[in-house]
Design an enzyme around this catalytic site. Sequence first.
Site, mmCIF file in Angstrom:
data_model
loop_
_atom_site.group_PDB
_atom_site.id
_atom_site.type_symbol
_atom_site.label_atom_id
_atom_site.label_comp_id
_atom_site.label_asym_id
_atom_site.label_seq_id
_atom_site.Cartn_x
_atom_site.Cartn_y
_atom_site.Cartn_z
ATOM 1 N N ARG A 194 23.566 24.467 -24.079
ATOM 2 C CA ARG A 194 22.250 24.776 -23.510
ATOM 3 C C ARG A 194 22.333 25.159 -22.032
ATOM 4 O O ARG A 194 21.383 24.930 -21.279
ATOM 5 C CB ARG A 194 21.270 23.613 -23.696
ATOM 6 C CG ARG A 194 20.884 23.375 -25.149
ATOM 7 C CD ARG A 194 19.753 22.366 -25.253
ATOM 8 N NE ARG A 194 19.546 21.969 -26.635
ATOM 9 C CZ ARG A 194 19.049 20.800 -27.024
ATOM 10 N NH1 ARG A 194 18.698 19.905 -26.108
ATOM 11 N NH2 ARG A 194 18.870 20.513 -28.299
ATOM 12 N N ARG A 218 16.083 25.760 -19.653
ATOM 13 C CA ARG A 218 14.941 25.312 -18.862
ATOM 14 C C ARG A 218 15.275 24.664 -17.532
ATOM 15 O O ARG A 218 14.403 24.547 -16.670
ATOM 16 C CB ARG A 218 14.097 24.336 -19.702
ATOM 17 C CG ARG A 218 13.476 24.975 -20.934
ATOM 18 C CD ARG A 218 12.689 23.956 -21.736
ATOM 19 N NE ARG A 218 13.562 22.934 -22.302
ATOM 20 C CZ ARG A 218 13.118 21.878 -22.976
ATOM 21 N NH1 ARG A 218 11.811 21.714 -23.144
ATOM 22 N NH2 ARG A 218 13.967 20.995 -23.473
ATOM 23 N N ARG A 244 10.728 33.114 -18.598
ATOM 24 C CA ARG A 244 9.968 32.576 -19.732
ATOM 25 C C ARG A 244 8.470 32.705 -19.471
ATOM 26 O O ARG A 244 7.694 33.057 -20.381
ATOM 27 C CB ARG A 244 10.358 31.122 -19.958
ATOM 28 C CG ARG A 244 9.532 30.370 -20.997
ATOM 29 C CD ARG A 244 9.796 30.831 -22.421
ATOM 30 N NE ARG A 244 8.935 30.130 -23.358
ATOM 31 C CZ ARG A 244 9.234 28.948 -23.904
ATOM 32 N NH1 ARG A 244 10.369 28.339 -23.603
ATOM 33 N NH2 ARG A 244 8.398 28.392 -24.757
ATOM 34 N N ASP A 284 18.509 30.320 -31.313
ATOM 35 C CA ASP A 284 18.150 29.015 -31.860
ATOM 36 C C ASP A 284 18.701 28.909 -33.274
ATOM 37 O O ASP A 284 18.784 29.914 -33.996
ATOM 38 C CB ASP A 284 16.630 28.840 -31.891
ATOM 39 C CG ASP A 284 16.228 27.396 -32.150
ATOM 40 O OD1 ASP A 284 16.059 27.053 -33.344
ATOM 41 O OD2 ASP A 284 16.097 26.627 -31.197
ATOM 42 N N TYR A 344 15.487 20.581 -41.166
ATOM 43 C CA TYR A 344 14.263 21.215 -40.677
ATOM 44 C C TYR A 344 13.537 21.958 -41.799
ATOM 45 O O TYR A 344 12.303 21.921 -41.884
ATOM 46 C CB TYR A 344 14.593 22.188 -39.544
ATOM 47 C CG TYR A 344 15.012 21.524 -38.265
ATOM 48 C CD1 TYR A 344 14.077 21.084 -37.334
ATOM 49 C CD2 TYR A 344 16.358 21.321 -37.976
ATOM 50 C CE1 TYR A 344 14.459 20.475 -36.147
ATOM 51 C CE2 TYR A 344 16.755 20.708 -36.797
ATOM 52 C CZ TYR A 344 15.802 20.286 -35.892
ATOM 53 O OH TYR A 344 16.192 19.681 -34.722
#
Length: 341
Positions: free
Chosen positions: A23, A27, A36, A73, A147
């Site tokens: 990652r 962010r 973003r 992702d 998921y």
Amino acid sequence: MPGILLDTLRGQRTDKVPMWLMRQAGRYLPEYRELRAEKGGFLDLVYDSESAAEVTVQPLRRFGFDGAILFSDILIVPHAMGQGLEFLAGEGPKLSPPLVDTALEDFTAQPQRFDPVYETVRLCREQLPEGVTMLGFAGSPWTVATYMVAGEGSRDQHATRSLAYTDPTRFQSIIDAIGDVTIGYLAGQIEAGAEAVQLFDSWSGTLAPDEFERWVIAPNARIVAAIKDRFPDVPVIGFPKGAGEKLPGYARETGVDAVGVDETIDPAWAAPELPRDMPVQGNLDPLLLLAGGERLAQRVEYILDAFRDRPHVFNLGHGIGQFTPIAHVEQLVSQVRNWQR
């Protein structure tokens, strides 16, 4: 020139330890947050190839890592299989309809959803400095299935584990379908320019040993064999988070070229237990990187020393946290860069 990361993943022991962070594009970087805000939703950003390539290379400009991990992702696979996907603020990903309520055969595949991801890889390769390795990735079938079955993430994967116990034949068909699509997806990334790929099994730690063999080791071994058959020189990194004492078996039986070690595993235990000379990746606790200070420096030194006698890629035990200070990453990079065997 292949670069120090690719050399290490191929089994060479180098004087310097290569590094990248899971990652690393995301962010915690102000330049990512700015882009973003401009582009809108997460999925819109992933499917905008130019923007996704920009996000992928941002941490390279700031920290000079040895690898660039594709910005995407793991749930792009179920989206391409025809399951609805959205990312809701404060709630995370939602997939619909969940497989606990519907059949996989009811989905209409949308393989064209992979195309912008492949274009991102191509754009990144054009922008990366010489010697920086382009890393592709996919989620492993078990984690992706958790998921798809529940329609969202969960702490203990209750719905998916229950389905695997009560209807293993149906669940096997789901795992096989995810595996088929994943093989094609990784092959597409490699054809677009990925030089190594990683399989993320983020929820493998919730499984009992026999279930781990069936739903983690066997599907990953099938994917690795298919990729190695088509691309024998492309290293495959396996990362079964939470595997614990099952990690050496995973490393031996899946055929991966390198294995990721999460933060719960003592590297002093892993070093002698894993196959001799197999490259390892990891395993700093992301929360310790967030905390910083002397304990961070001590742990980095401990990890480097523990893996001194085998090929080692320095990384975190999982993804970097959103609120990690830039200064702490700079401290980490400096320490790893200045360490020698």
